[in-house]
Design a protein around this motif. Structure first.
Motif, mmCIF file in Angstrom:
data_model
loop_
_atom_site.group_PDB
_atom_site.id
_atom_site.type_symbol
_atom_site.label_atom_id
_atom_site.label_comp_id
_atom_site.label_asym_id
_atom_site.label_seq_id
_atom_site.Cartn_x
_atom_site.Cartn_y
_atom_site.Cartn_z
ATOM 1 N N MET A 1 0.850 -1.183 0.000
ATOM 2 C CA MET A 1 0.000 0.000 0.000
ATOM 3 C C MET A 1 0.896 1.247 0.000
ATOM 4 O O MET A 1 1.875 1.326 0.739
ATOM 5 N N ALA A 2 0.536 2.219 -0.797
ATOM 6 C CA ALA A 2 1.322 3.449 -0.903
ATOM 7 C C ALA A 2 1.170 4.307 0.345
ATOM 8 O O ALA A 2 0.179 4.214 1.074
ATOM 9 N N ASP A 3 2.157 5.148 0.577
ATOM 10 C CA ASP A 3 2.057 6.116 1.665
ATOM 11 C C ASP A 3 0.888 7.048 1.385
ATOM 12 O O ASP A 3 0.447 7.191 0.235
ATOM 13 N N LYS A 4 0.391 7.714 2.423
ATOM 14 C CA LYS A 4 -0.804 8.552 2.287
ATOM 15 C C LYS A 4 -0.443 10.022 2.192
ATOM 16 O O LYS A 4 0.368 10.523 2.977
ATOM 17 N N LEU A 5 -1.055 10.692 1.247
ATOM 18 C CA LEU A 5 -0.952 12.147 1.134
ATOM 19 C C LEU A 5 -1.898 12.744 2.169
ATOM 20 O O LEU A 5 -3.049 12.322 2.275
ATOM 21 N N PHE A 6 -1.425 13.701 2.967
ATOM 22 C CA PHE A 6 -2.301 14.268 3.988
ATOM 23 C C PHE A 6 -2.411 15.793 3.952
ATOM 24 O O PHE A 6 -3.322 16.360 4.538
ATOM 25 N N ARG A 7 -1.495 16.493 3.246
ATOM 26 C CA ARG A 7 -1.571 17.952 3.224
ATOM 27 C C ARG A 7 -1.010 18.491 1.916
ATOM 28 O O ARG A 7 0.011 18.016 1.419
ATOM 29 N N ILE A 8 -1.674 19.515 1.393
ATOM 30 C CA ILE A 8 -1.195 20.261 0.228
ATOM 31 C C ILE A 8 -1.107 21.720 0.654
ATOM 32 O O ILE A 8 -2.049 22.256 1.246
ATOM 33 N N ILE A 9 0.013 22.351 0.358
ATOM 34 C CA ILE A 9 0.225 23.742 0.765
ATOM 35 C C ILE A 9 0.108 24.664 -0.438
ATOM 36 O O ILE A 9 0.714 24.434 -1.480
ATOM 37 N N LEU A 10 -0.673 25.728 -0.250
ATOM 38 C CA LEU A 10 -0.748 26.815 -1.218
ATOM 39 C C LEU A 10 -0.131 28.047 -0.573
ATOM 40 O O LEU A 10 -0.536 28.445 0.528
ATOM 41 N N GLN A 11 0.847 28.631 -1.230
ATOM 42 C CA GLN A 11 1.486 29.835 -0.719
ATOM 43 C C GLN A 11 0.633 31.053 -1.064
ATOM 44 O O GLN A 11 0.151 31.176 -2.196
ATOM 45 N N VAL A 12 0.471 31.934 -0.085
ATOM 46 C CA VAL A 12 -0.292 33.175 -0.262
ATOM 47 C C VAL A 12 0.487 34.317 0.361
ATOM 48 O O VAL A 12 1.435 34.104 1.114
ATOM 49 N N ASP A 13 0.074 35.545 0.039
ATOM 50 C CA ASP A 13 0.742 36.700 0.637
ATOM 51 C C ASP A 13 -0.191 37.509 1.529
ATOM 52 O O ASP A 13 0.167 38.571 2.007
ATOM 53 N N ASP A 14 -1.407 37.022 1.743
ATOM 54 C CA ASP A 14 -2.374 37.677 2.620
ATOM 55 C C ASP A 14 -3.284 36.586 3.169
ATOM 56 O O ASP A 14 -4.223 36.153 2.505
ATOM 57 N N LEU A 15 -2.983 36.130 4.377
ATOM 58 C CA LEU A 15 -3.691 34.986 4.948
ATOM 59 C C LEU A 15 -5.169 35.264 5.171
ATOM 60 O O LEU A 15 -6.014 34.399 4.918
ATOM 61 N N ASP A 16 -5.499 36.466 5.604
ATOM 62 C CA ASP A 16 -6.917 36.799 5.816
ATOM 63 C C ASP A 16 -7.693 36.777 4.506
ATOM 64 O O ASP A 16 -8.789 36.218 4.428
ATOM 65 N N LYS A 17 -7.115 37.367 3.469
ATOM 66 C CA LYS A 17 -7.763 37.379 2.157
ATOM 67 C C LYS A 17 -7.899 35.954 1.607
ATOM 68 O O LYS A 17 -8.932 35.588 1.048
ATOM 69 N N ALA A 18 -6.858 35.144 1.773
ATOM 70 C CA ALA A 18 -6.883 33.764 1.292
ATOM 71 C C ALA A 18 -7.929 32.949 2.042
ATOM 72 O O ALA A 18 -8.690 32.186 1.435
ATOM 73 N N ALA A 19 -7.987 33.104 3.357
ATOM 74 C CA ALA A 19 -8.976 32.368 4.157
ATOM 75 C C ALA A 19 -10.388 32.759 3.738
ATOM 76 O O ALA A 19 -11.268 31.896 3.606
#
Length: 132
Positions: A1-19
């Motif tokens: 069985m393959a290892d599990k992917l658990f997180r993908i990161i998207l880089q942003v420059d304004d966390l409030d706007k991104a959220a």
């Protein structure tokens, strides 16, 4: 069985706007991670992590390819994407990426671009092509 992917990161420059953007697009407010310049949204078993890299002096860089989401109500997600004005305008195999259409491989989908240049694709979960 393959290892599990658990997180993908998207880089942003304004966390409030991104959220705010992703809360509306995904219809989920997610949760702020204190002291980490991160905001997490659970997408099934995978965490979509919005990370403000400017806190460390970096410039946000988009992922080189799309992230694909399987959704139960493609029309609702499409309406939210239209409201946000983020439907992609490029071409995918002879059709507009921002149109909700059946692609040559059988998936009914549409594409968007977030304000940081990340590409996303939303696919009707009843039409997923998994190569099987």
């Amino acid at each position: 069985m393959a290892d599990k992917l658990f997180r993908i990161i998207l880089q942003v420059d304004d966390l409030d706007k991104a959220a705010e953007f992703y809360a509306k697009l995904l219809d989920d407010p997610g949760r702020r991670i204190p002291r980490a310049s991160r905001h997490y949204i659970d997408c099934g078993p995978i965490i979509l992590a919005l990370v403000d890299v400017t806190a460390g002096g970096e410039k946000a860089k988009p992922l080189p390819d799309h992230i694909y989401f399987a959704v139960s109500d493609l029309e609702k997600v499409y309406a939210r994407a239209q409201e946000l004005g983020c439907l992609a305008s490029d071409d995918v195999h002879g059709a507009s990426a921002g149109e909700m259409v059946v692609r040559p491989w059988g998936e009914r989908s549409f594409y968007v671009a977030d304000p940081w240049g990340n590409g996303l694709c939303f696919v009707d979960e009843n039409t997923l092509f998994t190569g099987r």
